[in-house]
Scaffold this active site. Structure first.
Site, PDB file in Angstrom:
ATOM      1  N   GLN A 161      40.385  39.887  50.657  1.00 42.30           N
ATOM      2  CA  GLN A 161      41.573  40.697  50.360  1.00 42.30           C
ATOM      3  C   GLN A 161      41.584  42.061  51.045  1.00 42.30           C
ATOM      4  O   GLN A 161      42.620  42.490  51.561  1.00 42.30           O
ATOM      5  CB  GLN A 161      41.687  40.887  48.847  1.00 42.30           C
ATOM      6  CG  GLN A 161      42.901  41.698  48.415  1.00 42.30           C
ATOM      7  CD  GLN A 161      42.914  41.897  46.919  1.00 42.30           C
ATOM      8  OE1 GLN A 161      43.264  41.002  46.156  1.00 42.30           O
ATOM      9  NE2 GLN A 161      42.512  43.077  46.479  1.00 42.30           N
ATOM     10  N   GLU A 203      49.262  47.454  51.021  1.00 44.60           N
ATOM     11  CA  GLU A 203      48.654  48.751  50.718  1.00 44.60           C
ATOM     12  C   GLU A 203      48.533  49.622  51.962  1.00 44.60           C
ATOM     13  O   GLU A 203      47.820  50.631  51.951  1.00 44.60           O
ATOM     14  CB  GLU A 203      47.282  48.547  50.060  1.00 44.60           C
ATOM     15  CG  GLU A 203      47.375  47.825  48.730  1.00 44.60           C
ATOM     16  CD  GLU A 203      46.069  47.796  47.955  1.00 44.60           C
ATOM     17  OE1 GLU A 203      45.108  48.477  48.352  1.00 44.60           O
ATOM     18  OE2 GLU A 203      46.005  47.069  46.958  1.00 44.60           O
ATOM     19  N   ASP A 240      36.628  43.908  49.528  1.00 44.24           N
ATOM     20  CA  ASP A 240      37.044  43.342  48.242  1.00 44.24           C
ATOM     21  C   ASP A 240      37.362  41.876  48.504  1.00 44.24           C
ATOM     22  O   ASP A 240      38.355  41.549  49.138  1.00 44.24           O
ATOM     23  CB  ASP A 240      38.268  44.082  47.681  1.00 44.24           C
ATOM     24  CG  ASP A 240      38.673  43.562  46.301  1.00 44.24           C
ATOM     25  OD1 ASP A 240      38.012  42.611  45.807  1.00 44.24           O
ATOM     26  OD2 ASP A 240      39.637  44.087  45.720  1.00 44.24           O
ATOM     27  N   GLU A 285      33.286  44.121  46.412  1.00 46.97           N
ATOM     28  CA  GLU A 285      33.972  43.979  45.131  1.00 46.97           C
ATOM     29  C   GLU A 285      34.308  42.512  44.882  1.00 46.97           C
ATOM     30  O   GLU A 285      34.683  41.783  45.806  1.00 46.97           O
ATOM     31  CB  GLU A 285      35.250  44.818  45.206  1.00 46.97           C
ATOM     32  CG  GLU A 285      36.083  44.836  43.950  1.00 46.97           C
ATOM     33  CD  GLU A 285      37.266  45.803  44.125  1.00 46.97           C
ATOM     34  OE1 GLU A 285      37.112  46.837  44.811  1.00 46.97           O
ATOM     35  OE2 GLU A 285      38.344  45.511  43.587  1.00 46.97           O
ATOM     36  N   ASP A 312      35.816  44.041  39.469  1.00 42.89           N
ATOM     37  CA  ASP A 312      37.218  44.423  39.220  1.00 42.89           C
ATOM     38  C   ASP A 312      37.817  43.377  38.275  1.00 42.89           C
ATOM     39  O   ASP A 312      37.900  43.597  37.058  1.00 42.89           O
ATOM     40  CB  ASP A 312      37.965  44.498  40.556  1.00 42.89           C
ATOM     41  CG  ASP A 312      39.472  44.660  40.406  1.00 42.89           C
ATOM     42  OD1 ASP A 312      39.931  45.007  39.309  1.00 42.89           O
ATOM     43  OD2 ASP A 312      40.200  44.444  41.394  1.00 42.89           O
ATOM     44  N   LYS A 337      40.862  50.674  36.486  1.00 43.87           N
ATOM     45  CA  LYS A 337      42.319  50.707  36.659  1.00 43.87           C
ATOM     46  C   LYS A 337      42.978  50.909  35.300  1.00 43.87           C
ATOM     47  O   LYS A 337      42.794  50.090  34.392  1.00 43.87           O
ATOM     48  CB  LYS A 337      42.804  49.384  37.254  1.00 43.87           C
ATOM     49  CG  LYS A 337      42.360  49.129  38.701  1.00 43.87           C
ATOM     50  CD  LYS A 337      42.667  47.687  39.087  1.00 43.87           C
ATOM     51  CE  LYS A 337      42.523  47.428  40.572  1.00 43.87           C
ATOM     52  NZ  LYS A 337      42.520  45.973  40.870  1.00 43.87           N
ATOM     53  N   ARG A 366      46.680  50.465  42.218  1.00 42.84           N
ATOM     54  CA  ARG A 366      47.060  49.054  42.293  1.00 42.84           C
ATOM     55  C   ARG A 366      47.781  48.806  43.616  1.00 42.84           C
ATOM     56  O   ARG A 366      48.193  49.743  44.291  1.00 42.84           O
ATOM     57  CB  ARG A 366      48.016  48.671  41.145  1.00 42.84           C
ATOM     58  CG  ARG A 366      47.490  48.830  39.736  1.00 42.84           C
ATOM     59  CD  ARG A 366      46.195  48.128  39.423  1.00 42.84           C
ATOM     60  NE  ARG A 366      46.101  46.710  39.694  1.00 42.84           N
ATOM     61  CZ  ARG A 366      45.845  45.753  38.808  1.00 42.84           C
ATOM     62  NH1 ARG A 366      45.713  46.080  37.539  1.00 42.84           N
ATOM     63  NH2 ARG A 366      45.701  44.498  39.171  1.00 42.84           N
ATOM     64  N   SER A 367      47.993  47.537  43.934  1.00 45.24           N
ATOM     65  CA  SER A 367      48.723  47.242  45.178  1.00 45.24           C
ATOM     66  C   SER A 367      50.197  47.627  45.048  1.00 45.24           C
ATOM     67  O   SER A 367      50.847  47.981  46.023  1.00 45.24           O
ATOM     68  CB  SER A 367      48.564  45.777  45.549  1.00 45.24           C
ATOM     69  OG  SER A 367      48.906  44.938  44.475  1.00 45.24           O
ATOM     70  N   LYS A 388      39.602  54.535  45.090  1.00 45.30           N
ATOM     71  CA  LYS A 388      40.127  53.463  45.954  1.00 45.30           C
ATOM     72  C   LYS A 388      41.641  53.407  45.772  1.00 45.30           C
ATOM     73  O   LYS A 388      42.118  53.214  44.658  1.00 45.30           O
ATOM     74  CB  LYS A 388      39.490  52.131  45.540  1.00 45.30           C
ATOM     75  CG  LYS A 388      39.935  50.940  46.384  1.00 45.30           C
ATOM     76  CD  LYS A 388      39.441  49.617  45.786  1.00 45.30           C
ATOM     77  CE  LYS A 388      39.826  48.447  46.678  1.00 45.30           C
ATOM     78  NZ  LYS A 388      39.923  47.172  45.935  1.00 45.30           N
TER      79      LYS A 388
END
Ligand code: PGA
Ligand code: ZN
Length: 428
Positions: A161, A203, A240, A285, A312, A337, A366-367, A388
């Site tokens: 990702q 992102e 990630d 991650e 995560d 998060k 978040r995205s 991040k």
């Protein structure tokens, strides 16, 4: 004292509906809470309440969550002391009554929780980081910045990702951004020269056009060298994998669609361990799925003394799950998060639990993001150490990197920066 609580629908960085909450105090002071939204969400996350009517915003509208804030939550909290953040969050947790905030919606609850925190800071007349963390919070975070974005954020053009960089050699926060700027643009030049520039993923990282997942490492290390850095020294690779998205529960196997390769859990961890030996990787991650504890155990035992192993989807900022992970020694770091758990208080508790175990917390966006920079203040207030946020482009990302520059100025000589030294903790 809280006088009124209002909410309305706004839009996130993907143009999807999300919720904004406005808290007004008796003094007239206001605070706002803007709620982000993930795409590769973990199955143990708190529930994001969406209306689900396919004729209205493709099912994504949040009018029920808005209604819950205006009615039930407002009724329960009006008159409450705005400085009692944990008391307010507890009222909402009890009012909801479910373990995953499915009744009122974690998005409704979090919007109020963040708005209360902002209103409290405004009422005190201090920055949010100081209001949340007192004078203790002074550590500027080390950024983890995406260069190439794949997975659920780029229509599965790579299975991995995020391909990110961490400026492990930077001497201060400003230098982390300079190193990232140079690597990000060098990577863009390389992709353009090879006719592989296809724009940006969700992102802000480059949209990947590779034959294999591993091919991305070549571009990353080449970009570091072209920018004048030694890979693994000034700049290191972070990944990630978001492995839950690649995992088939019934067969217990992982699948790379790009290469049409299938792996048992043992084979998949072996591949990742091999990558850690071949490339200057400092952090991974979600290297295994959120139910594959055996995979976590193998990778953490093999490389956890020198590579940050981040949960995560495994932990979803949930205290019960983090406690279980610490008991099993499944990782050495937790991604944090706010909207995975749904209140500011529980998020801060998750950071504290991570730190008390000697693990490293990473505060994350978040995205699907907003123009808000709450998480920067959260990271500094808790001395979390890492942040991040996605890539080095697009204003919903840059607003966060820039906010830390402002906090650095405000803190002045009180500001601390540990940078890559954070990772020496892994060897212990
Ligand atoms: P998400 O992705 O916000 O889409 O869940 C971010 C991540 O996996 O870290
Ligand atoms: Zn992730």
């Amino acid at each position: 004292k809280i006088e009124t609580i209002d909410a309305y629908q706004i839009y996130d960085s993907r143009g999807n509906p999300t919720i904004e909450v406005e808290v007004t105090l008796a003094s007239g002071t206001k605070g706002y809470g803007l709620v982000p939204s993930g795409a590769s969400t973990g199955q143990f996350e708190a529930l994001e309440l969406r209306d689900g009517d396919m004729h209205l915003f493709r099912g994504k509208s949040v009018f029920q969550a808005v209604g819950n804030v205006r009615s039930k939550i407002a009724t329960a909290l009006c008159g409450h002391d705005v400085f009692d953040q944990s008391g307010i969050d507890l009222v909402m947790i009890e009012l909801d009554g479910t373990p995953n905030k499915a009744c009122l919606g974690a998005n409704a609850i979090l919007g109020v929780s963040m708005a209360v925190a902002n209103a409290a800071a405004a009422e005190k007349g201090v920055p949010l980081y100081e209001s949340l963390g007192g004078t203790e919070g002074s550590l500027l975070p080390l950024p983890e910045i995406q260069i190439i974005g794949g997975g659920a954020h780029a229509n599965w053009r790579t299975d991995v990702q995020d391909f990110l960089v961490i400026a492990t050699g930077a001497k201060n926060y400003a230098e982390t951004l300079e190193i990232t700027f140079n690597v990000y643009h060098a990577a863009g030049d390389i992709m353009r020269e090879r006719n592989k520039y296809y724009g940006l993923a969700d992102e802000g990282g480059y949209w990947p056009e590779f034959e294999t997942n591993e091919a991305a490492f070549g571009v990353l290390t080449e970009a570091m060298v072209r920018a004048g850095y030694t890979p693994g020294k000034e700049a290191s690779i972070s990944l990630d994998i978001a492995a839950s998205d690649l995992y088939d529960e019934t067969t217990g196997t992982y699948h790379f669609r790009l290469e049409d390769r299938r792996f048992t859990s043992e084979e998949f961890t072996s591949l990742l361990i091999e990558w850690c030996e071949k490339y200057p990787i400092i952090s991974i991650e979600d290297p295994a799925a959120d139910t594959d504890w055996g995979g976590w155990d193998r990778i953490n035992r093999a490389v956890g003394h020198r590579v940050q192993i981040v949960g995560d989807d495994l932990f979803t900022t949930n205290l019960t799950r983090i406690r279980e992970g610490i008991r099993r020694q499944a990782a050495n770091s937790v991604l944090i998060k706010l909207n995975q758990i749904g209140t500011v208080t529980e998020t801060i508790d998750a950071i504290r639990m991570t730190q008390e175990a000697g693990w490293l917390p990473i505060v994350s966006a978040r995205s699907g993001e907003t123009e808000d920079a709450f998480i920067c203040h959260l990271a500094v207030a808790t001395n979390a150490g890492q942040l991040k946020v996605g890539s080095f482009a697009r204003s919903e990302r840059m607003v966060k990197w820039n906010e830390v520059l402002r906090i650095e100025r405000q803190l002045g000589r009180r500001a601390r920066f540990e940078g890559g030294n954070l990772f020496t903790q892994l060897a212990r």
